[in-house]
Scaffold this motif. Structure first.
Motif, PDB file in Angstrom:
ATOM      1  N   ASP A  57      10.161  -5.815   1.189  1.00  0.00           N
ATOM      2  CA  ASP A  57       9.146  -4.943   0.600  1.00  0.00           C
ATOM      3  C   ASP A  57       7.805  -5.147   1.300  1.00  0.00           C
ATOM      4  OD1 ASP A  57       8.461  -2.965  -1.300  1.00  0.00           O
ATOM      5  OD2 ASP A  57       7.473  -4.471  -2.540  1.00  0.00           O
ATOM      6  N   ASP A  58       7.859  -5.330   2.613  1.00  0.00           N
ATOM      7  CA  ASP A  58       6.663  -5.615   3.395  1.00  0.00           C
ATOM      8  C   ASP A  58       6.136  -4.331   4.027  1.00  0.00           C
ATOM      9  OD1 ASP A  58       4.669  -6.555   4.982  1.00  0.00           O
ATOM     10  OD2 ASP A  58       5.927  -7.848   6.230  1.00  0.00           O
ATOM     11  N   PRO A  59       4.957  -3.847   3.625  1.00  0.00           N
ATOM     12  CA  PRO A  59       4.402  -2.625   4.220  1.00  0.00           C
ATOM     13  C   PRO A  59       4.221  -2.736   5.733  1.00  0.00           C
ATOM     14  CG  PRO A  59       3.226  -3.186   2.208  1.00  0.00           C
ATOM     15  CD  PRO A  59       4.116  -4.355   2.519  1.00  0.00           C
ATOM     16  N   ASP A  60       3.888  -3.936   6.218  1.00  0.00           N
ATOM     17  CA  ASP A  60       3.700  -4.105   7.657  1.00  0.00           C
ATOM     18  C   ASP A  60       5.005  -3.876   8.417  1.00  0.00           C
ATOM     19  OD1 ASP A  60       1.023  -4.674   7.360  1.00  0.00           O
ATOM     20  OD2 ASP A  60       1.311  -6.846   7.308  1.00  0.00           O
TER      21      ASP A  60
ATOM     22  N   VAL B  55      -0.109   3.104   2.321  1.00  0.00           N
ATOM     23  CA  VAL B  55      -1.503   3.241   2.755  1.00  0.00           C
ATOM     24  C   VAL B  55      -2.387   3.710   1.602  1.00  0.00           C
ATOM     25  CG1 VAL B  55      -3.051   4.567   4.235  1.00  0.00           C
ATOM     26  CG2 VAL B  55      -0.945   3.616   5.185  1.00  0.00           C
ATOM     27  N   VAL B  56      -1.931   4.721   0.873  1.00  0.00           N
ATOM     28  CA  VAL B  56      -2.746   5.293  -0.195  1.00  0.00           C
ATOM     29  C   VAL B  56      -2.847   4.342  -1.385  1.00  0.00           C
ATOM     30  CG1 VAL B  56      -2.952   7.219  -1.792  1.00  0.00           C
ATOM     31  CG2 VAL B  56      -2.222   7.632   0.536  1.00  0.00           C
ATOM     32  N   LEU B  57      -1.800   3.594  -1.656  1.00  0.00           N
ATOM     33  CA  LEU B  57      -1.877   2.592  -2.722  1.00  0.00           C
ATOM     34  C   LEU B  57      -2.956   1.561  -2.413  1.00  0.00           C
ATOM     35  CD1 LEU B  57       1.804   1.838  -3.792  1.00  0.00           C
ATOM     36  CD2 LEU B  57      -0.133   2.225  -5.331  1.00  0.00           C
ATOM     37  N   LYS B  58      -3.040   1.174  -1.167  1.00  0.00           N
ATOM     38  CA  LYS B  58      -4.067   0.203  -0.770  1.00  0.00           C
ATOM     39  C   LYS B  58      -5.461   0.791  -0.970  1.00  0.00           C
ATOM     40  CE  LYS B  58      -5.338  -2.803   3.107  1.00  0.00           C
ATOM     41  NZ  LYS B  58      -4.980  -3.210   4.498  1.00  0.00           N
TER      42      LYS B  58
ATOM     43  N   ALA C  85      -6.310   3.292  -3.070  1.00  0.00           N
ATOM     44  CA  ALA C  85      -6.574   3.476  -4.501  1.00  0.00           C
ATOM     45  C   ALA C  85      -6.910   2.148  -5.177  1.00  0.00           C
ATOM     46  CB  ALA C  85      -5.356   4.123  -5.171  1.00  0.00           C
ATOM     47  N   SER C  86      -6.219   1.089  -4.779  1.00  0.00           N
ATOM     48  CA  SER C  86      -6.504  -0.236  -5.345  1.00  0.00           C
ATOM     49  C   SER C  86      -7.901  -0.693  -4.972  1.00  0.00           C
ATOM     50  CB  SER C  86      -5.469  -1.245  -4.845  1.00  0.00           C
ATOM     51  OG  SER C  86      -4.169  -0.889  -5.274  1.00  0.00           O
ATOM     52  N   LYS C  87      -8.313  -0.395  -3.734  1.00  0.00           N
ATOM     53  CA  LYS C  87      -9.655  -0.762  -3.292  1.00  0.00           C
ATOM     54  C   LYS C  87     -10.706  -0.004  -4.087  1.00  0.00           C
ATOM     55  CE  LYS C  87     -12.534  -0.937   0.870  1.00  0.00           C
ATOM     56  NZ  LYS C  87     -12.588  -0.631   2.333  1.00  0.00           N
ATOM     57  N   GLN C  88     -10.478   1.276  -4.304  1.00  0.00           N
ATOM     58  CA  GLN C  88     -11.427   2.073  -5.099  1.00  0.00           C
ATOM     59  C   GLN C  88     -11.524   1.548  -6.528  1.00  0.00           C
ATOM     60  OE1 GLN C  88     -12.968   3.897  -2.406  1.00  0.00           O
ATOM     61  NE2 GLN C  88     -13.170   5.386  -4.054  1.00  0.00           N
ATOM     62  N   GLN C  89     -10.406   1.148  -7.088  1.00  0.00           N
ATOM     63  CA  GLN C  89     -10.386   0.638  -8.461  1.00  0.00           C
ATOM     64  C   GLN C  89     -11.163  -0.675  -8.563  1.00  0.00           C
ATOM     65  OE1 GLN C  89      -6.542  -0.534 -10.035  1.00  0.00           O
ATOM     66  NE2 GLN C  89      -7.056   0.263 -12.069  1.00  0.00           N
ATOM     67  N   ARG C  90     -11.024  -1.531  -7.565  1.00  0.00           N
ATOM     68  CA  ARG C  90     -11.737  -2.818  -7.583  1.00  0.00           C
ATOM     69  C   ARG C  90     -13.234  -2.638  -7.392  1.00  0.00           C
ATOM     70  NH1 ARG C  90      -7.457  -4.297  -4.174  1.00  0.00           N
ATOM     71  NH2 ARG C  90      -8.873  -4.179  -2.381  1.00  0.00           N
ATOM     72  N   ARG C  91     -13.623  -1.671  -6.588  1.00  0.00           N
ATOM     73  CA  ARG C  91     -15.036  -1.514  -6.234  1.00  0.00           C
ATOM     74  C   ARG C  91     -15.886  -0.939  -7.364  1.00  0.00           C
ATOM     75  NH1 ARG C  91     -15.375   1.591  -0.602  1.00  0.00           N
ATOM     76  NH2 ARG C  91     -17.558   1.608  -1.253  1.00  0.00           N
TER      77      ARG C  91
ATOM     78  N   ASP D  51      -5.763   8.935   6.559  1.00  0.00           N
ATOM     79  CA  ASP D  51      -5.451   8.234   5.316  1.00  0.00           C
ATOM     80  C   ASP D  51      -6.225   8.815   4.131  1.00  0.00           C
ATOM     81  OD1 ASP D  51      -3.821   6.640   6.840  1.00  0.00           O
ATOM     82  OD2 ASP D  51      -5.180   4.924   6.879  1.00  0.00           O
ATOM     83  N   ARG D  52      -7.473   9.223   4.380  1.00  0.00           N
ATOM     84  CA  ARG D  52      -8.249   9.834   3.299  1.00  0.00           C
ATOM     85  C   ARG D  52      -7.644  11.187   2.900  1.00  0.00           C
ATOM     86  NH1 ARG D  52     -10.980   5.823   1.158  1.00  0.00           N
ATOM     87  NH2 ARG D  52     -12.094   7.392  -0.061  1.00  0.00           N
ATOM     88  N   GLN D  53      -7.139  11.928   3.891  1.00  0.00           N
ATOM     89  CA  GLN D  53      -6.505  13.208   3.560  1.00  0.00           C
ATOM     90  C   GLN D  53      -5.266  12.985   2.695  1.00  0.00           C
ATOM     91  OE1 GLN D  53      -8.339  15.917   4.608  1.00  0.00           O
ATOM     92  NE2 GLN D  53      -9.598  14.213   5.352  1.00  0.00           N
ATOM     93  N   VAL D  54      -4.494  11.972   3.009  1.00  0.00           N
ATOM     94  CA  VAL D  54      -3.299  11.659   2.223  1.00  0.00           C
ATOM     95  C   VAL D  54      -3.705  11.217   0.813  1.00  0.00           C
ATOM     96  CG1 VAL D  54      -1.241  10.193   2.073  1.00  0.00           C
ATOM     97  CG2 VAL D  54      -1.985  11.049   4.292  1.00  0.00           C
ATOM     98  N   LEU D  55      -4.817  10.489   0.720  1.00  0.00           N
ATOM     99  CA  LEU D  55      -5.307  10.071  -0.598  1.00  0.00           C
ATOM    100  C   LEU D  55      -5.677  11.280  -1.452  1.00  0.00           C
ATOM    101  CD1 LEU D  55      -6.248   7.927  -2.636  1.00  0.00           C
ATOM    102  CD2 LEU D  55      -8.453   7.890  -1.442  1.00  0.00           C
ATOM    103  N   TYR D  56      -6.389  12.251  -0.861  1.00  0.00           N
ATOM    104  CA  TYR D  56      -6.757  13.455  -1.613  1.00  0.00           C
ATOM    105  C   TYR D  56      -5.506  14.178  -2.113  1.00  0.00           C
ATOM    106  CZ  TYR D  56     -11.163  12.775   0.962  1.00  0.00           C
ATOM    107  OH  TYR D  56     -12.292  12.252   1.510  1.00  0.00           O
ATOM    108  N   GLN D  57      -4.504  14.247  -1.275  1.00  0.00           N
ATOM    109  CA  GLN D  57      -3.257  14.903  -1.654  1.00  0.00           C
ATOM    110  C   GLN D  57      -2.606  14.192  -2.840  1.00  0.00           C
ATOM    111  OE1 GLN D  57      -1.963  17.746  -0.479  1.00  0.00           O
ATOM    112  NE2 GLN D  57      -0.184  17.597  -1.847  1.00  0.00           N
TER     113      GLN D  57
END
Length: 331
Positions: free
Chosen positions: A56-59, A109-112, A114-120, A255-261
């Motif tokens: 389950d490694d994104p890398d 990518v988008v989960l990362k 969204a998590s960053k936005q939630q923390r900030r 990545d931002r475009q995918v986030l908006y989607q």
């Protein structure tokens, strides 16, 4: 990212290094070296795939996609047109792998993000809004992982290795160095021409689809130059550094475009809008503010593409490089 930067090296002019006859100290263009590079890339690709199938490694997902491109680029170089059905089938297999993993990778990518936005954010309402986006993405990721693994398990790794090994034996490393190098350089020139056209269209239209096309063209150009670099042409290092910087900027924009989607998909669910219209409003405000900032990101992409010193070095490299005419190649 997939390519580690190295300092540019001062060497003889590219032309002199590239056309040096076999046996006079030039490694770039040796078809035996290309066969060895193909085998190295094959080993790397095969070593990562099991991690994706059971882990389950994104890398690892990212790395499989990267090394599949590198492996495909080596196949294209070693087996020029007209290619046998066996080579074409291998290329299709590698493309299918990347497509199978595409949505999985996007979810990671988008989960990362969204998590960053939630923390900030310090706002409880915004934290809750981003949490609901994350919940949606986690569910979507689970579906995409299951779908991708189902497709990947149809791929027989041992069979892939066997087919490529057989082709390498058949090739015998008999291609002349100068002809091989001319063909590789022609491929780079073709990718460069395509890249220039994509840039003009993106600057004129500033549409999402055109900027995405520039991203793909940049990726193709980078991988073709990277192959030459890995065969021993250190003069291409500054070009790779420029393309890496440009590709990173394009990747952030993508990545931002995918986030908006993903945000739009999350809010479009009837149960979401009916139960939490307040959260939907928060997300729309967040999306609008971030979307306005993307104009600055697009301007920076165009600046890197047009004004960076690497662009001028690329033009000089093309002008000095001997080549043969080659048909366009999808890689």
């Amino acid at each position: 990212m997939e390519n580690k930067s190295q300092p540019a090296l001062e060497q003889e002019p590219v032309r002199a290094q590239r056309v040096a006859p076999a046996g006079e100290g030039s490694q770039a263009g040796d078809s035996n070296a290309l066969t060895r590079l193909l085998r190295k890339r094959l080993e790397r690709y095969v070593s990562i795939m099991p991690v994706v199938l059971v882990g389950d490694d994104p890398d690892a997902v990212h790395d499989v996609r990267v090394w599949s491109r590198r492996l495909q680029q080596s196949l294209v170089a070693l087996f020029p047109k007209p290619r046998s059905g066996k080579v074409r089938k291998l290329r299709r297999t590698l493309r299918r792998v990347r497509r199978a993993l595409g949505q999985w990778r996007n979810c990671d990518v988008v989960l990362k993000l969204a998590s960053k936005q939630q923390r900030r954010t310090r706002s409880r309402e915004k934290k809750q809004a981003w949490g609901l986006v994350r919940d949606y993405l986690l569910q979507k990721r689970g579906d995409q992982v299951a779908r991708a693994r189902k497709k990947l398990r149809r791929q027989n790794l041992a069979d892939l290795v066997g087919r490529i090994e057989k082709l390498m034996v058949q090739s015998g490393g008999q291609q002349e160095t100068e002809a091989l190098m001319a063909r590789l350089c022609a491929g780079i020139e073709g990718a460069w021409t395509k890249w220039q056209s994509s840039l003009v269209q993106a600057v004129e239209a500033r549409q999402r689809s055109d900027i995405h096309a520039l991203r793909i063209a940049s990726k193709t150009l980078r991988y073709r130059i990277e192959l030459l670099h890995d065969l021993g042409d250190a003069n291409t290092q500054p070009l790779l550094e420029w393309l890496k910087e440009l590709q990173e900027a394009l990747g952030i924009w993508h990545d931002r475009q995918v986030l908006y989607q993903a945000m739009a998909e999350a809010m479009a669910r009837p149960e979401f809008l009916l139960r939490r219209p307040d959260v939907a409003r928060k997300l729309l405000i967040e999306m609008e503010k971030d979307y306005l900032r993307q104009e600055t990101a697009i301007n920076e992409i165009f600046r890197l593409a047009a004004e960076h010193g690497g662009r001028k070095q690329m033009e000089t490299w093309i002008a000095k490089t001997p080549h043969e005419t080659a048909p366009p190649d999808r890689t």
